[in-house]
Design a protein around this motif. Structure first.
Motif, PDB file in Angstrom:
ATOM      1  N   ALA A 459      -5.002  -5.840   9.175  1.00 45.48           N
ATOM      2  CA  ALA A 459      -6.212  -6.537   8.733  1.00 45.48           C
ATOM      3  C   ALA A 459      -7.363  -6.069   9.605  1.00 45.48           C
ATOM      4  N   ILE A 460      -8.372  -5.477   8.982  1.00 48.79           N
ATOM      5  CA  ILE A 460      -9.500  -4.916   9.719  1.00 48.79           C
ATOM      6  C   ILE A 460     -10.794  -5.535   9.185  1.00 48.79           C
ATOM      7  N   GLN A 461     -11.893  -5.218   9.865  1.00 46.78           N
ATOM      8  CA  GLN A 461     -13.224  -5.713   9.496  1.00 46.78           C
ATOM      9  C   GLN A 461     -13.245  -7.236   9.406  1.00 46.78           C
ATOM     10  N   ALA A 462     -12.692  -7.881  10.441  1.00 45.28           N
ATOM     11  CA  ALA A 462     -12.684  -9.354  10.529  1.00 45.28           C
ATOM     12  C   ALA A 462     -12.020  -9.994   9.322  1.00 45.28           C
ATOM     13  N   GLY A 463     -10.983  -9.348   8.818  1.00 49.16           N
ATOM     14  CA  GLY A 463     -10.254  -9.911   7.684  1.00 49.16           C
ATOM     15  C   GLY A 463     -10.859  -9.598   6.337  1.00 49.16           C
ATOM     16  N   ARG A 464     -11.869  -8.721   6.299  1.00 48.92           N
ATOM     17  CA  ARG A 464     -12.489  -8.356   5.024  1.00 48.92           C
ATOM     18  C   ARG A 464     -11.714  -7.256   4.299  1.00 48.92           C
ATOM     19  N   GLU A 465     -10.793  -6.576   4.997  1.00 50.76           N
ATOM     20  CA  GLU A 465     -10.028  -5.496   4.368  1.00 50.76           C
ATOM     21  C   GLU A 465      -8.603  -5.529   4.913  1.00 50.76           C
ATOM     22  N   LEU A 466      -7.662  -5.293   4.008  1.00 49.06           N
ATOM     23  CA  LEU A 466      -6.244  -5.221   4.371  1.00 49.06           C
ATOM     24  C   LEU A 466      -5.736  -3.833   3.997  1.00 49.06           C
ATOM     25  N   ARG A 467      -5.299  -3.072   5.024  1.00 45.51           N
ATOM     26  CA  ARG A 467      -4.765  -1.731   4.779  1.00 45.51           C
ATOM     27  C   ARG A 467      -3.240  -1.801   4.836  1.00 45.51           C
ATOM     28  N   VAL A 468      -2.623  -1.345   3.751  1.00 49.89           N
ATOM     29  CA  VAL A 468      -1.176  -1.430   3.597  1.00 49.89           C
ATOM     30  C   VAL A 468      -0.607  -0.022   3.620  1.00 49.89           C
ATOM     31  N   MET A 469       0.263   0.278   4.594  1.00 45.61           N
ATOM     32  CA  MET A 469       0.917   1.567   4.699  1.00 45.61           C
ATOM     33  C   MET A 469       2.291   1.453   4.028  1.00 45.61           C
ATOM     34  N   VAL A 470       2.551   2.309   3.036  1.00 46.62           N
ATOM     35  CA  VAL A 470       3.821   2.257   2.301  1.00 46.62           C
ATOM     36  C   VAL A 470       4.609   3.533   2.571  1.00 46.62           C
ATOM     37  N   GLU A 471       5.943   3.441   2.335  1.00 43.50           N
ATOM     38  CA  GLU A 471       6.818   4.604   2.497  1.00 43.50           C
ATOM     39  C   GLU A 471       6.735   5.468   1.249  1.00 43.50           C
ATOM     40  N   SER A 472       6.465   6.742   1.459  1.00 39.33           N
ATOM     41  CA  SER A 472       6.216   7.634   0.327  1.00 39.33           C
ATOM     42  C   SER A 472       7.456   7.858  -0.531  1.00 39.33           C
ATOM     43  N   ASP A 473       8.655   7.754   0.059  1.00 34.81           N
ATOM     44  CA  ASP A 473       9.859   7.994  -0.729  1.00 34.81           C
ATOM     45  C   ASP A 473      10.305   6.767  -1.521  1.00 34.81           C
ATOM     46  N   LYS A 474       9.721   5.614  -1.246  1.00 31.75           N
ATOM     47  CA  LYS A 474      10.086   4.391  -1.965  1.00 31.75           C
ATOM     48  C   LYS A 474       9.006   3.927  -2.951  1.00 31.75           C
ATOM     49  N   VAL A 475       7.783   4.308  -2.724  1.00 28.58           N
ATOM     50  CA  VAL A 475       6.659   3.865  -3.577  1.00 28.58           C
ATOM     51  C   VAL A 475       5.947   5.089  -4.117  1.00 28.58           C
ATOM     52  N   THR A 476       5.832   5.189  -5.439  1.00 27.17           N
ATOM     53  CA  THR A 476       5.135   6.306  -6.074  1.00 27.17           C
ATOM     54  C   THR A 476       3.638   6.003  -6.148  1.00 27.17           C
ATOM     55  N   ASP A 477       2.876   6.997  -6.629  1.00 28.03           N
ATOM     56  CA  ASP A 477       1.423   6.799  -6.765  1.00 28.03           C
ATOM     57  C   ASP A 477       1.106   5.697  -7.774  1.00 28.03           C
ATOM     58  N   GLU A 478       1.857   5.694  -8.893  1.00 24.18           N
ATOM     59  CA  GLU A 478       1.622   4.650  -9.895  1.00 24.18           C
ATOM     60  C   GLU A 478       1.986   3.268  -9.344  1.00 24.18           C
TER      61      GLU A 478
END
Length: 516
Positions: A459-478
């Protein structure tokens, strides 16, 4: 005539008596016969005169009727002649039309024969062309080794693929351009509106400090066995804290109006010097009336300052009450004034009615100052209050929809919603405890970690944005697009936050090899 005969019938017998009975009756008979004859002659003469007059009248009447009948006859005759003339004209026109129709039929028959001949000629040529086309197709199929149906199917498929590719590229370009332009324009309007509005930072607390000249006054305020302070607390509903703090008395209450009543009452009591339970109740009632008048005056002055005209008196009173209310430490009246000015600026930029937008912005939180207890959300209660005092439907909808509790039906509603978020989320506008802020950030990161395939959440920008890092082999672009949408919907439904939260899903694959 009858009267004369009656008189004679009376006189003649008298004459007969005088002359003698025998001669009298004879004389009476002769005279009577003469009189009757004279009367008959006169009656015949009068009858002839009357007869002649009646004959003349009849002749005159006959001549008059004859003249009228003659005139009517002439008029009827003229109408009949006119109708005969019209009939003759219509007959001539019908004859002409009949002749033209006959000529047209002859021409049509001739054209029909010519057209039939041309159709026969075209059919012959078409049959010859079909034969030539079949021979050419057979020759092409022999040369290409494909049938006509297969060649057509391949051609259609190729055209469809090309059309799909071009359409997708065109749609993508249009969507990207629209997003870019809309984002730029929205940012420009919001930044310009914020820059044009000067705001103040107002933080309200749950206590009010009443300063006194000396600590001797504390004893008089407490009174004998505490009766004065108990009377003051009972009359105002405010807890009065008198401790060792020098030259200060603390007034504690969740309601700013009660605190203000207690402060003003204490000021008058201390200034007057007479402090006893009866005097306390009298002063509190007087201050409450004065404060009601001051609240109405604040509402009127606010409407004059903002140029909002025609508000009902009760709505002005509610606006004045907002001066003594706060939301997350932000003064409600100051917040409503900011929203009203922001709405007017944005409405002007978008070509809408700025006065109507300012009116909706000023009244959007009117439901936070109800006269009594209510179970409705403040947006719905404020909308019903505006409808009660016959505000325009656009204003009522903007009040009720600024927290998405009713459907937006006008362009004023999203403007009020955006301006409300800007005024509440700007730095320094609202008070937030450090513990609750940290807990909200942790809840935001924990919410993102609940989904499978998520590696880390920040959670960055005082809670104004949430950045989620996903595993590339488990989650596709779609799937990453779907994941971002699901997380944003869950945040919207389960968490309370000022402004908006952007969810960014990052998926990347790094392949590292070391050359030795």
């Amino acid at each position: 005539m009858i009267h004369i005969l009656f008189i004679q019938s009376l006189i003649l017998p008298l004459i007969a008596v005088v002359v003698g009975v025998g001669g009298g009756y004879a004389l009476y008979h002769v005279l009577l016969q003469k009189r009757i004859a004279a009367l008959l002659a006169k009656a015949e003469a009068d009858g002839e005169v009357i007869k002649k007059e009646k004959i003349l009248q009849a002749k005159e009447k006959f001549l008059q009727l004859k003249a009228e009948n003659s005139q009517n006859y002439q008029e009827q005759k003229a109408k009949i002649q006119e109708q005969e003339q019209r009939l003759k004209q219509k007959e001539n026109q019908l004859n002409q039309q009949r002749e033209e129709l006959r000529k047209a039929e002859s021409n049509a028959q001739r054209m029909k024969e010519e057209l039939a001949q041309r159709i026969d000629s075209v059919d012959k040529k078409k049959s010859e062309l079909d034969k030539m086309h079949q021979r050419q197709l057979q020759q092409l199929e022999t040369i290409a080794g494909l049938s006509a149906e297969n060649a057509k199917a391949q051609l259609v498929e190729a055209l469809q693929q090309d059309a799909k590719s071009e359409a997708m590229a065109l749609v993508q370009d249009m969507v990207e351009e629209a997003k870019l332009n809309a984002s730029k324009e929205a940012k420009r309007i919001i930044i310009q509106s914020i820059q044009r509005l000067g705001t103040e930072t107002a933080v309200e607390n749950a206590i009010t400090v009443f300063n006194i000249e000396s600590d001797d006054i504390k004893g008089r305020i407490i009174g004998r066995e505490g009766r004065n302070i108990r009377a003051l607390e009972a009359a105002t509903g405010v807890e009065i804290i008198i401790d060792d703090t020098p030259e200060a008395i603390v007034l504690s209450c969740f309601d700013p109006v009660r605190r203000e009543v207690a402060r003003l009452a204490l000021h008058q009591l201390v200034s007057d010097g007479r402090i006893h339970p009866a005097r306390v109740e009298e002063v509190v009632h007087k201050v409450q009336r004065q404060l009601e008048e001051e609240i109405l005056e604040i509402g009127k002055r606010t409407c004059i300052d903002l140029g909002v005209n025609g508000l009902h008196t009760d709505l002005m009173r509610h606006i004045g009450k907002m001066r003594y209310r706060s939301s997350y430490g932000q003064n409600l009246l100051q917040h409503s004034r900011e929203v009203a000015n922001l709405c007017a600026i944005m409405a002007s930029e978008l070509g809408l009615n700025p006065k109507l937008a300012k009116r909706a912005g000023l009244l959007h939180d009117i439901g936070k100052v109800p006269d009594g207890e209510t179970d409705l959300p403040h947006a719905i209660y404020g909308m019903k209050l505006a409808e009660k005092y016959r505000e325009k439907p656009e204003v009522c909808n903007a009040i009720g929809a600024h927290h998405d509790e009713v459907e937006m039906t006008s362009l004023l509603a999203p403007i009020v919603q955006v301006c409300d978020a800007i005024s509440g989320a700007r730095p320094g506008a609202r008070r937030e405890m450090t513990e609750s802020y940290i807990q909200r950030i942790k809840d935001l990161e924990s919410l993102g970690m609940e989904y499978s395939g998520v590696l880390k959440c920040f959670a960055i920008q005082a809670g104004r944005e949430l950045r989620v890092m996903v595993e590339s082999d488990k989650v596709t672009d779609e799937q990453s697009d779907k994941l971002a949408f699901e997380i944003s919907q869950k945040i919207q439904n389960e968490m309370s936050y000022p402004g908006q939260v952007r969810v960014t899903v990052i998926r990347e694959k790094r392949s590292v090899a070391v050359a030795k």
